[in-house]
Design a protein around this motif. Structure first.
Motif, PDB file in Angstrom:
ATOM      1  N   ALA A 129     -23.477  26.650-106.640  1.00  0.00           N
ATOM      2  CA  ALA A 129     -22.381  25.940-105.979  1.00  0.00           C
ATOM      3  C   ALA A 129     -22.847  24.600-105.436  1.00  0.00           C
ATOM      4  CB  ALA A 129     -21.809  26.800-104.851  1.00  0.00           C
ATOM      5  N   GLU A 130     -24.058  24.569-104.909  1.00  0.00           N
ATOM      6  CA  GLU A 130     -24.612  23.335-104.360  1.00  0.00           C
ATOM      7  C   GLU A 130     -24.750  22.262-105.439  1.00  0.00           C
ATOM      8  OE1 GLU A 130     -26.699  20.244-102.496  1.00  0.00           O
ATOM      9  OE2 GLU A 130     -25.281  21.753-101.788  1.00  0.00           O
ATOM     10  N   GLN A 131     -24.985  22.692-106.686  1.00  0.00           N
ATOM     11  CA  GLN A 131     -25.114  21.739-107.783  1.00  0.00           C
ATOM     12  C   GLN A 131     -23.830  20.920-107.940  1.00  0.00           C
ATOM     13  OE1 GLN A 131     -27.663  20.852-109.344  1.00  0.00           O
ATOM     14  NE2 GLN A 131     -26.881  19.687-111.094  1.00  0.00           N
ATOM     15  N   ILE A 132     -22.693  21.542-107.689  1.00  0.00           N
ATOM     16  CA  ILE A 132     -21.411  20.833-107.772  1.00  0.00           C
ATOM     17  C   ILE A 132     -21.108  20.115-106.470  1.00  0.00           C
ATOM     18  CG2 ILE A 132     -18.916  21.122-107.967  1.00  0.00           C
ATOM     19  CD1 ILE A 132     -20.113  21.365-110.620  1.00  0.00           C
ATOM     20  N   PHE A 133     -21.185  20.830-105.347  1.00  0.00           N
ATOM     21  CA  PHE A 133     -20.869  20.211-104.054  1.00  0.00           C
ATOM     22  C   PHE A 133     -21.784  19.028-103.779  1.00  0.00           C
ATOM     23  CE2 PHE A 133     -19.204  24.547-102.511  1.00  0.00           C
ATOM     24  CZ  PHE A 133     -17.917  24.211-102.873  1.00  0.00           C
ATOM     25  N   GLY A 134     -23.064  19.196-104.113  1.00  0.00           N
ATOM     26  CA  GLY A 134     -24.035  18.151-103.830  1.00  0.00           C
ATOM     27  C   GLY A 134     -23.877  16.919-104.690  1.00  0.00           C
ATOM     28  N   ALA A 135     -23.133  17.063-105.801  1.00  0.00           N
ATOM     29  CA  ALA A 135     -22.930  15.916-106.693  1.00  0.00           C
ATOM     30  C   ALA A 135     -21.875  14.967-106.154  1.00  0.00           C
ATOM     31  CB  ALA A 135     -22.529  16.409-108.084  1.00  0.00           C
ATOM     32  N   GLY A 136     -21.300  15.333-105.022  1.00  0.00           N
ATOM     33  CA  GLY A 136     -20.317  14.441-104.410  1.00  0.00           C
ATOM     34  C   GLY A 136     -18.936  14.655-104.986  1.00  0.00           C
ATOM     35  N   GLY A 137     -18.361  13.622-105.597  1.00  0.00           N
ATOM     36  CA  GLY A 137     -16.984  13.714-106.057  1.00  0.00           C
ATOM     37  C   GLY A 137     -16.066  13.010-105.073  1.00  0.00           C
ATOM     38  N   LYS A 138     -14.855  12.787-105.505  1.00  0.00           N
ATOM     39  CA  LYS A 138     -13.925  11.972-104.712  1.00  0.00           C
ATOM     40  C   LYS A 138     -13.259  12.751-103.592  1.00  0.00           C
ATOM     41  CE  LYS A 138     -11.908  11.175-108.615  1.00  0.00           C
ATOM     42  NZ  LYS A 138     -12.931  11.637-109.560  1.00  0.00           N
ATOM     43  N   ARG A 139     -13.253  14.097-103.696  1.00  0.00           N
ATOM     44  CA  ARG A 139     -12.563  14.945-102.712  1.00  0.00           C
ATOM     45  C   ARG A 139     -11.085  14.527-102.586  1.00  0.00           C
ATOM     46  NH1 ARG A 139     -16.820  17.478-103.336  1.00  0.00           N
ATOM     47  NH2 ARG A 139     -18.396  17.841-101.727  1.00  0.00           N
ATOM     48  N   MET A 140     -10.496  14.158-103.720  1.00  0.00           N
ATOM     49  CA  MET A 140      -9.118  13.681-103.690  1.00  0.00           C
ATOM     50  C   MET A 140      -8.151  14.768-103.247  1.00  0.00           C
ATOM     51  SD  MET A 140      -6.724  12.218-106.766  1.00  0.00           S
ATOM     52  CE  MET A 140      -6.266  13.870-107.318  1.00  0.00           C
ATOM     53  N   ARG A 141      -8.344  15.980-103.718  1.00  0.00           N
ATOM     54  CA  ARG A 141      -7.402  17.052-103.410  1.00  0.00           C
ATOM     55  C   ARG A 141      -7.391  17.417-101.930  1.00  0.00           C
ATOM     56  NH1 ARG A 141      -9.451  16.744-108.028  1.00  0.00           N
ATOM     57  NH2 ARG A 141      -8.273  17.097-109.946  1.00  0.00           N
ATOM     58  N   PRO A 142      -8.549  17.650-101.308  1.00  0.00           N
ATOM     59  CA  PRO A 142      -8.496  17.895 -99.866  1.00  0.00           C
ATOM     60  C   PRO A 142      -8.024  16.683 -99.078  1.00  0.00           C
ATOM     61  CG  PRO A 142     -10.779  17.796-100.631  1.00  0.00           C
ATOM     62  CD  PRO A 142      -9.912  17.856-101.850  1.00  0.00           C
ATOM     63  N   ALA A 143      -8.336  15.479 -99.566  1.00  0.00           N
ATOM     64  CA  ALA A 143      -7.843  14.272 -98.878  1.00  0.00           C
ATOM     65  C   ALA A 143      -6.329  14.241 -98.881  1.00  0.00           C
ATOM     66  CB  ALA A 143      -8.411  13.015 -99.536  1.00  0.00           C
ATOM     67  N   LEU A 144      -5.715  14.614 -99.990  1.00  0.00           N
ATOM     68  CA  LEU A 144      -4.253  14.680-100.050  1.00  0.00           C
ATOM     69  C   LEU A 144      -3.715  15.739 -99.091  1.00  0.00           C
ATOM     70  CD1 LEU A 144      -3.565  14.317-103.884  1.00  0.00           C
ATOM     71  CD2 LEU A 144      -2.828  12.751-102.080  1.00  0.00           C
ATOM     72  N   VAL A 145      -4.427  16.870 -98.994  1.00  0.00           N
ATOM     73  CA  VAL A 145      -4.022  17.891 -98.025  1.00  0.00           C
ATOM     74  C   VAL A 145      -4.007  17.302 -96.611  1.00  0.00           C
ATOM     75  CG1 VAL A 145      -4.668  20.073 -96.910  1.00  0.00           C
ATOM     76  CG2 VAL A 145      -4.820  19.842 -99.399  1.00  0.00           C
ATOM     77  N   PHE A 146      -5.051  16.581 -96.258  1.00  0.00           N
ATOM     78  CA  PHE A 146      -5.135  16.000 -94.916  1.00  0.00           C
ATOM     79  C   PHE A 146      -4.071  14.923 -94.701  1.00  0.00           C
ATOM     80  CE2 PHE A 146      -9.841  17.216 -95.103  1.00  0.00           C
ATOM     81  CZ  PHE A 146      -9.654  18.347 -94.326  1.00  0.00           C
TER      82      PHE A 146
END
Length: 381
Positions: A129-146
């Motif tokens: 899981a850390e391999q994906i989470f640690g790669a960063g990403g835009k976090r667009m979906r949770p940002a839209l939730v917020f």
């Protein structure tokens, strides 16, 4: 055909065209201003659609109606859509850092919580899981939730986000990450976000189990929110993921695939989760049903637009920019909007695709034909 007006949105390593779509009517426009951390949320209601925008010193916007294709699934694309047209004289891209600045603290907290929420019962799964989470990403979906959470919370008089809002954002990102792990296995992808994929590092067996574990863990946290409507909503998303993968697998290298089929698959694989994210956020704010449905439609159409733009970038950006090989979808026989449009004009492209790129250099030739035949421009429309 779905029509969209687009403006550049900088995603760091890539530029996404900012698209706001939904249905419209001739009814009057209501305006709400939500102040938070010195930024302004502008929420406008266009008949049956509420559009939410977050910008510092937000400029005047204009709304245009455009025609959409016939219904794809539960009303996808049925009605005409108001398109948020930012000031035409604004030439520079809008970065996600600026767009999501109002929820930057929320996203920082989410990043800190993601690893602990997955659980530490199995170190191998945690490392995967850390391999994906640690790669960063835009976090667009949770940002839209917020963003939707803060906008709709203001409408009903809430002073801040609830624990359920924050937990929903974490669940959504976990589900998205689990789907990426499984997608990479099915697509035999070697790279994701510029890193080796989970199955490349740990093997297919661990990758599948890691994805399953994250789906299960997110479902457990979802059940603990004790909201049956949201549970049903997110459960449908997980079902849609499987439907989308089956639909994609059954149409590889199929040059007769229709645009409607492509959009339906895109709904299953991308738009369904984004729509559930925005609607779920509104539900936890206690917004009325008309608002929650508007948020669902907004997220659904935004998700479809996002997927079309992502598929365009597969032809216009380099492997370094994409974090994966360019043209990778076409190479695997997954025909996206630019290819579907190009096939209408170039018979030779059909021959190359149906040969499954058996000859050296045929993939590069197919990519050039897509560009030359206007497939990218048609998809941008």
């Amino acid at each position: 055909m779905m029509s969209m007006t687009c403006h550049n949105l900088d995603f760091g390593t890539r530029v996404l065209d900012l698209v706001a779509v939904g249905s419209s009517s001739n009814s009057s426009i209501e305006r709400y201003a939500v102040k938070n951390h010195g930024k302004t949320f502008a929420t406008k209601v266009y008949g049956a659609r509420r559009m939410v925008c977050c910008r510092q010193n937000i400029s005047r916007t204009r709304v245009f109606s455009t025609n959409t294709s016939e219904a794809l699934l539960n009303g996808v694309g049925q009605r005409t859509a108001p398109v948020l047209d930012l000031k035409k004289e604004a030439k520079s891209p809008i970065s996600l850092a600026n767009l999501f600045e109002v929820v930057a603290d929320d996203l920082q907290t989410l990043n800190q919580n993601l690893q602990s929420i997955v659980g530490a019962e199995n170190p191998v799964l945690m490392s995967a899981a850390e391999q994906i989470f640690g790669a960063g990403g835009k976090r667009m979906r949770p940002a839209l939730v917020f963003l939707v959470s803060r906008a709709t919370a203001e409408l009903v008089g809430l002073k801040d986000l609830t624990t359920k809002h924050r937990r929903l954002a974490e669940i959504i990102e976990m589900i998205h990450t689990a789907s990426l792990i499984h997608d990479d296995v099915l697509d035999e992808s070697d790279m994701r976000r510029g890193r080796e994929t989970v199955h490349q590092l740990y093997g297919t067996r661990v990758a599948i189990l890691a994805g399953d574990f994250m789906f299960a863990q997110s479902s457990w946290y979802l059940a603990n929110l004790e909201n049956l409507e949201v549970i049903k909503l997110i459960s449908q998303v997980i079902k849609d993921f499987a439907s989308g993968e089956i639909k994609q697998a059954s149409s590889l290298f199929d040059c007769d695939v229709k645009l409607e089929d492509y959009l339906l698959k895109s709904y299953y694989k991308t738009a369904s989760l984004i729509a559930a994210s925005t609607k779920g956020a509104a539900i936890f704010s206690g917004a009325d049903r008309s608002v929650t449905e508007q948020m669902y439609e907004y997220g659904k159409n935004l998700g479809l637009s996002f997927q079309v733009v992502d598929d365009i970038l597969d032809f216009t950006q380099s492997a370094e920019q994409l974090g994966k090989p360019a043209g990778s979808d076409l190479a695997k026989g997954n025909l996206t909007a630019p290819v579907i449009f190009a096939l209408e004009k170039e018979p030779k492209l059909r021959e190359i695709i149906e040969s499954e790129f058996c000859e050296t250099g045929s993939l590069d030739e197919a990519i050039e034909l897509v560009k030359q035949c206007g497939g990218i421009e048609r998809a941008q429309e």
